[in-house]
Design an enzyme around this catalytic site. Structure first.
Site, PDB file in Angstrom:
ATOM      1  N   GLY A   1       0.764  -2.903  -2.230  1.00 44.92           N
ATOM      2  CA  GLY A   1       1.070  -2.894  -0.866  1.00 44.92           C
ATOM      3  C   GLY A   1       0.512  -1.575  -0.469  1.00 44.92           C
ATOM      4  O   GLY A   1       0.871  -0.932   0.432  1.00 44.92           O
ATOM      5  N   LEU A   2      -0.498  -1.122  -1.090  1.00 46.51           N
ATOM      6  CA  LEU A   2      -1.170   0.115  -0.448  1.00 46.51           C
ATOM      7  C   LEU A   2      -2.449  -0.060   0.307  1.00 46.51           C
ATOM      8  O   LEU A   2      -3.258   0.780   0.393  1.00 46.51           O
ATOM      9  CB  LEU A   2      -1.895   0.662  -1.846  1.00 46.51           C
ATOM     10  CG  LEU A   2      -0.994   1.569  -2.922  1.00 46.51           C
ATOM     11  CD1 LEU A   2      -1.605   2.117  -4.078  1.00 46.51           C
ATOM     12  CD2 LEU A   2      -0.019   2.504  -2.433  1.00 46.51           C
ATOM     13  N   GLY A   3      -2.363  -0.935   1.213  1.00 46.98           N
ATOM     14  CA  GLY A   3      -3.192  -1.320   2.255  1.00 46.98           C
ATOM     15  C   GLY A   3      -4.642  -1.969   1.671  1.00 46.98           C
ATOM     16  O   GLY A   3      -5.643  -1.507   2.382  1.00 46.98           O
ATOM     17  N   SER A   4      -4.837  -2.610   1.092  1.00 46.78           N
ATOM     18  CA  SER A   4      -6.196  -3.415   0.389  1.00 46.78           C
ATOM     19  C   SER A   4      -6.527  -4.144   1.522  1.00 46.78           C
ATOM     20  O   SER A   4      -7.942  -4.152   1.775  1.00 46.78           O
ATOM     21  CB  SER A   4      -5.802  -4.110  -0.627  1.00 46.78           C
ATOM     22  OG  SER A   4      -5.220  -5.155  -0.615  1.00 46.78           O
ATOM     23  N   SER A   5      -5.748  -4.902   2.436  1.00 48.03           N
ATOM     24  CA  SER A   5      -6.084  -5.583   3.408  1.00 48.03           C
ATOM     25  C   SER A   5      -6.943  -4.927   4.581  1.00 48.03           C
ATOM     26  O   SER A   5      -7.901  -5.220   4.920  1.00 48.03           O
ATOM     27  CB  SER A   5      -4.979  -6.500   3.962  1.00 48.03           C
ATOM     28  OG  SER A   5      -4.436  -7.126   3.102  1.00 48.03           O
TER      29      SER A   5
ATOM     30  N   ASP B   1      -2.225   1.336   9.449  1.00 55.54           N
ATOM     31  CA  ASP B   1      -2.968   1.337   8.230  1.00 55.54           C
ATOM     32  C   ASP B   1      -4.552   1.097   8.645  1.00 55.54           C
ATOM     33  O   ASP B   1      -5.503   1.693   7.593  1.00 55.54           O
ATOM     34  CB  ASP B   1      -2.746  -0.096   7.417  1.00 55.54           C
ATOM     35  CG  ASP B   1      -2.601  -1.281   8.290  1.00 55.54           C
ATOM     36  OD1 ASP B   1      -2.692  -1.143   9.378  1.00 55.54           O
ATOM     37  OD2 ASP B   1      -1.982  -2.312   7.440  1.00 55.54           O
TER      38      ASP B   1
ATOM     39  N   ALA C   1      -8.047  -1.843   4.290  1.00 54.17           N
ATOM     40  CA  ALA C   1      -9.176  -1.083   3.615  1.00 54.17           C
ATOM     41  C   ALA C   1     -10.500  -2.133   3.685  1.00 54.17           C
ATOM     42  O   ALA C   1     -11.492  -1.711   3.944  1.00 54.17           O
ATOM     43  CB  ALA C   1      -8.840  -0.488   2.392  1.00 54.17           C
TER      44      ALA C   1
END
Ligand code: MEV
Length: 296
Positions: A88-92, A135, A94
């Site tokens: 849930g660290l924002g790969s989408s 994000d 990014a």
């Protein structure tokens, strides 16, 4: 010719959920990044994205970019990431931003940060239907930002020596369904939820000052208060609560869940000399420590 671009992951420090309803939030970047490579392809569009979850974001980003700038999509796109999308660290967000940046470079089209934001936010809204876009802004602007939904305000905060321990709960959360579920519950008792959002909004304003002043004691207290309000919103879990409680008992200034809740990560603001203790406490509470630099 082979063109590369990248964008970082993120962590919400303050203001999740309330940001969807017009209140501000504060978000910082983490060192793990998503990388995107573009090269000319003789055939139609080809995407090699090992992270399955990301493919749809790459596809939508290409579609929106090619439509807006009227370019073809005879390209090969490859994505790489040095962090898992499960945290849930924002790969989408990014991968969306990195794709738009790589395409801009590849086609030689100059795009401002605001243009990348508008395009990226459109991509996220098309796929997820919900979301404040914090994000996307974080992946573009970097460092720590104060953000208001839809990019109405994006302000870089001068934050130094932020010392955070990140704990993963082991449970992958689905942000869109948590946001939609909360929206559904809000319909039944709107005024009650509005009060909570307003309190979170005030915490964000106070944290904006305490973070810039490196007032860690105050920032920690605000994190604890923010976590309590997220509990009241019904988005925390017993595991996240235990991890936060354990971190504070082991010497953290404060701790809270970070993101939509329901799983994913928690963060603990921790004096440097207590980091080992806090990490052990989080592990004992069933969490996994994620090693990442913050505010990069
Ligand atoms: C999720 O990481 C944060 C939320 O505030 C949703 C959003 O702002 O898009 C719950």
């Amino acid at each position: 010719m082979n063109i590369k671009a990248s964008a970082p992951g993120k962590l919400l420090l303050f203001g999740e959920h309330a940001v969807v309803y017009g209140y501000p939030c504060i978000v910082t970047t983490v060192s793990p990044r998503v990388y995107v490579e573009v090269e000319k392809n003789s055939g139609p569009l080809k995407i090699e994205a090992p992270q399955v979850k990301d493919t749809i974001f790459v596809e939508e980003a290409i579609k929106h970019f090619c439509e807006k700038y009227k370019v073809d999509n005879k390209i090969l796109i490859k994505t790489f990431s040095n962090f898992s999308s499960k945290f849930g660290l924002g790969s989408s967000s990014a991968v969306t931003v990195a794709t738009i940046k790589a395409l801009s470079k590849f086609y030689g089209i100059e795009t401002s940060k605001k243009e990348i934001f508008d395009l990226g936010y459109k991509v996220i809204r098309t796929i997820q239907k919900v979301g404040s876009g914090f994000d996307i802004a974080s992946a573009i602007y970097g460092k720590t930002i104060y953000y208001v939904s839809g990019g109405q305000i994006i302000e870089t905060l001068s934050v130094k020596d932020l010392s955070l321990v990140i704990g993963y709960s082991g449970i992958k959360a689905d942000t869109a369904s948590i946001v939609k579920n909360l929206e559904f519950r809000i319909h039944n008792s709107e005024s009650e939820y509005k009060k909570i959002f307003s309190k979170i909004g005030k915490i964000v304003e106070e944290a904006k000052i305490s973070l810039v002043n490196s007032d860690w004691k105050k920032t920690g207290e605000l994190m604890n208060q923010n976590h309590k309000l997220l509990q009241e919103l019904g988005v925390s879990t017993e595991k996240l609560d235990n991890m936060c409680f354990s971190a504070v008992s082991a010497g953290a200034y404060g701790a809270k869940l970070s993101g939509a809740g329901g799983g994913d990560c928690m963060i603990a603001l921790t004096p440097k000399n207590k980091i080992k203790n806090v990490e052990s406490a989080i592990i004992n509470a069933g969490g996994e420590i994620i090693n990442a630099k913050i505010n990069v």
